[in-house]
Scaffold this active site. Structure first.
Site: not given
Ligand code: ADP
Ligand code: ASP
Ligand code: MG
Length: 813
Positions: A553, A604, A607, A609, A611, A665, A680, A795
């Site tokens: 969430t 993880e 920051v 997604a 990666l 967002e 981030k 994504g």
């Protein structure tokens, strides 16, 4: 000659009795056999229940009596073609039983002596019925009442055998007997003075062992409802499996510590004569079972089994007056012996300051009173404290003859329990090192057995129990990925990932065995109403090993419960960045709790997604590298916006499109104001060890005052239209300077800033496409050519795979 014993379930139904008869027929082909039978399954308990009710003047003892009767009649009717003759005799027996119960009711008392008389009906009835059926089938069978053979003292409910008389009786009887099959009721015996006694609950196994030893037979077979003695109780651990070979000592320890499949005293009579005990399954006679003998069998296992005993009370006697004074333990244990209280477990602190022991909880009050009375004088002088009694406990024990020659077993035991947040109240290790036992809360037993079983017997697979909150776009993708990869992970990484709980803001469902991922939407739709607290409570109540809470969430309230999960040693995986970008003290608290409770906290996806940005930074720091600076484009949405915005496409429409495609967002101001990027870089700075707050980050906004002061999202879009000229100016300047507009985050020397920059051609950011992210780490080891991580940074798919990677990382730990 062979002795075979059949337990309650084996003689519990018509169908099973038919199986028993088939086994007896087959076995009697090679030699005469003795068959010892238990009462029909559950009958001993029911007899005791009826007796207790009658004693308490509760008329419902008659209902229980009728139930006992109907169970027997049902068995008989299914077995015999013309049951009349049997029924007549059985009827008479039930009349006697009823008289006995009426008597208990009248005098309002159930002494141990009467109790033995009462329970003896169970075995006397079952043996009679089976013998009659065998005769009906013209099998060469004789029923012999074992009370005429097994002679004991007057210790009702758990009498001690007089072996001299008993062995002689058995040998004499069988010397004269010439039938092929002899049926004996188990459990029952008689005292020298002719009273009915019994050998203790589960004692039919013992009857069989006594007969086997007296006759010096080749083998004792215990037929039951499971295929042998298992690595642990198969009712509590699905993965438990039968142990092919055990030594007598191992079997004794396992049964003494609760493996009910064998009554502990059973081993003693056959041990001296080296008669092997073979445990077999009546329902699956083809299964190998367990052979208990003194034959040394090579086994790769050091721990052979894990047992447990429930309903334990732990009593602690302590006080300075005990130190150095001999005789305290002697007095203590004598007091318990006088009360006939059996001690299951003892430890004494080497300081002699305290002695701690475990007994069955039913004896706790009696023990407490007796000890406090015995030590009244010392207690009054404050030399020792009144005894402390703790209830609701269980003992678990690791057992194996070879444990002594292997280091690290207790280490593994305690680390496994610790990792699963199972508190150990006391520990004992026998000097023989064949047994290490620990006292834990009874409510933790299932989790303890499962995690220890996994640790010692399933080196191969580890089960992860995943609880997901947030079943939106990303949550659904994650569920899909776990479903797709389940078999691969099990086969290749030996990880069995189960989703045990799911919730969104409305519904929640749970299944401790794992939710069926091929069919979860329908049950989820009809699920219970959810709440953040309710979900947490259920996770704790289920108390499963390797539990992982996954927050998918962006909710502040969900982030605020991580603390509770970690304190219960439940790992937390989150793509929600609120917890890590909130006040530093909160971030630090979660890191500390994660360490303290040995519960991983991974994020993880906060920051970039999926990666591997945080992980890369952690590895650099952990391996001793020093980060000099970080430069990054960390907003997929802003990158998308500035890659699409031009003098031909206005800013308003570009932002609208980004929102439409799901790259922003719900409130695009969070992205466009730079707040999201600031969070981030803040997290990266903190991961680099800098205790920074969000207000320490310089944020040069490219938005206008009007944009920033808008009251609502709609209002914000309106201001974008009004201020189009401002954005076109930014674009024109960049184009004139042959640059691209990029929203850049920078960290250097403990300071961080975010803002829009004109990036010249040739710079690694210049060609960053679509919604990609890029991070450049300049470090002592990478001073000129930075370490670069680059790829899709937003994504649902990549975020889900980032969460999944964190889950797997926990599994591999
Ligand atoms: P019977 O009626 O045949 O004497 P019991 O109920 O006394 O059978 O014993 C068999 C039961 O023991 C099994 O059904 C199982 O639930 C329980 N049990 C507990 N621990 C173990 C274990 N380690 N291995 C096998 N069975 C066990
Ligand atoms: N029927 C007795 C009991 O339930 C003895 C046995 O089954 O071994 O304890
Ligand atoms: Mg039994």
């Amino acid at each position: 000659m062979k002795v075979l014993k059949f337990g309650g379930t084996s003689v519990g139904t018509t169908q099973n009795i038919k199986k028993v008869i088939a086994i007896l027929q087959k076995e009697s082909l090679s030699s005469p056999i003795v068959c010892v039978v238990s009462a029909v399954g559950g009958i001993t308990d029911k007899l005791l229940q009826a007796g207790e009710l009658a004693k308490q003047k509760d008329k419902s003892y008659l209902t229980v009596f009728e139930k006992i009767k109907s169970i027997h009649f049902k068995v008989i009717e299914g077995l015999v073609n013309n049951p009349k003759s049997i029924l007549k005799e059985v009827d008479a027996t039930f009349e006697n039983l009823k008289q006995l119960l009426n008597g208990i009711y009248l005098i309002n008392e159930l002494s141990p002596k009467t109790s033995d008389k009462l329970v003896s009906y169970g075995e006397l009835l079952s043996s009679f019925i089976i013998a009659e059926v065998m005769e009906d089938l013209n099998l060469n069978t004789v029923l012999k009442n074992s009370q005429e053979l097994i002679i004991t003292n007057n210790n009702f409910t758990k009498a001690e055998v007089n072996y001299d008389v008993t062995n002689k009786n058995i040998v004499d009887y069988f010397n004269k007997a010439n039938q092929l099959i002899t049926i004996l009721p188990g459990f029952v015996s008689k005292s020298q003075s002719g009273e009915t006694t019994t050998l203790g609950r589960g004692g039919s196994d013992f009857t069989a062992a006594i007969v086997a030893a007296a006759l010096k037979v080749d083998q004792l077979e215990i037929w039951t409802d499971v295929s042998g003695m298992y690595t642990t109780n198969p009712k509590l651990v699905k993965q438990a499996y039968p142990i092919a070979n055990l030594s007598y000592q191992e079997a004794m320890e396992l049964s003494h510590f609760g493996a009910k499949v064998l009554y502990p005293p059973t081993v003693q009579p056959v041990l001296n004569l080296s008669i092997p005990i073979h445990i077999k399954n009546t329902l699956h006679p083809e299964a190998f079972g367990t052979i208990i003998s003194n034959q040394k069998k090579e086994s790769h296992l050091t721990v052979k089994g894990i047992s447990h005993i429930d309903n334990v009370a732990l009593l602690t006697l302590e006080g300075s007056g005990m130190v150095g004074i001999p005789g305290f333990s002697k007095r203590l244990f004598e007091t318990l012996a006088n009360e006939k209280i059996n001690i299951i477990f003892i430890t004494q602190a080497s300081s002699e300051h305290s002695i701690c022991f475990g007994i069955d909880v039913s004896n706790a009050e009696q023990a407490e009173q007796a000890i406090n009375t015995a030590f009244e004088y010392e207690i009054s002088l404050h030399k020792i404290n009144p005894i402390i009694v703790e209830k609701g406990l269980s003992i678990i024990a690791l057992i194996g003859d070879n444990m002594k020659s292997h280091q690290g077993i207790s280490g593994k035991l305690f680390s496994t329990l610790g990792k699963n947040n199972i508190n150990v109240r006391a520990i004992a290790q026998g000097a023989s090192e064949k047994n290490i036992s620990a006292v834990i809360n009874q409510s933790d037993v299932k989790k303890a057995l499962n995690s220890l079983h996994e640790r010692f017997f399933e080196v191969n697979t580890k089960q992860l129990n995943v609880f997901i909150t947030g079943i939106g776009n990303v949550g659904e993708k994650l569920i899909d990925q776990i479903k797709q990869q389940h078999n691969f992970l099990k086969k290749n990484l030996k990880l069995d990932v189960k989703i045990v709980g799911m919730s969104n803001s409305r519904k929640m469902i749970f299944n401790p065995n794992g939710i069926d991922l091929n069919n979860w939407t329908e049950p989820f739709h009809h699920a219970d109403k959810s709440s953040i607290e309710g979900f947490y409570q259920k996770v704790i109540e289920l108390n499963l090993r390797n539990s992982i809470f996954v927050d998918v969430t962006a909710n502040k309230d969900v982030a605020s419960v991580y603390e509770n999960y970690l304190k219960q040693s439940v790992a937390v995986v989150a793509c929600n960045k609120i917890a890590c970008s909130d006040k530093y003290a909160n971030y630090k608290n979660l890191q500390d709790l994660s360490l303290k409770y040995n519960a991983p906290f991974l994020y993880e996806t906060n920051v970039g997604a999926g990666l591997p940005i945080i992980n890369t930074l952690n590895n650099l720091v952990a391996s001793g590298d020093k980060v000099i600076s970080i430069q990054a484009v960390l907003s997929g949405s802003l990158n998308f916006v500035f890659n699409n915005f031009s003098d031909k496409k206005n800013f308003h429409d570009t932002v609208k499109q980004a929102q439409f495609e799901g790259y922003t967002e719900p409130d695009p101001r969070i992205d466009l104001s730079g707040i999201d990027v600031a969070r981030k870089i803040l997290i990266l700075a903190r991961e680099n060890g800098i205790p920074m707050e969000i207000v320490d980050i310089t944020n040069d906004s490219f938005l206008t005052e009007a944009n920033l002061n808008s009251d609502s999202v709609d209002d914000f879009y309106d201001t974008l239209i009004n201020d189009e000229a401002h954005f076109q100016k930014l674009y024109a300047s960049a184009t004139a300077n042959k640059c691209q507009l990029k929203y850049v985050a920078e960290y250097k020397n403990g300071k961080a800033k975010v803002g829009l920059q004109e990036v010249p051609e040739g710079h690694p950011f210049y060609n960053l496409e679509g919604k990609d992210n890029i991070v450049m780490f300049y470090t002592q080891r990478y001073p000129e050519q930075p370490l670069i991580v680059k790829g899709a940074g937003a994504g649902a798919d990549v975020t889900a795979s980032g969460l999944f990677a964190d889950i797997i990382r926990i599994g591999n730990k």
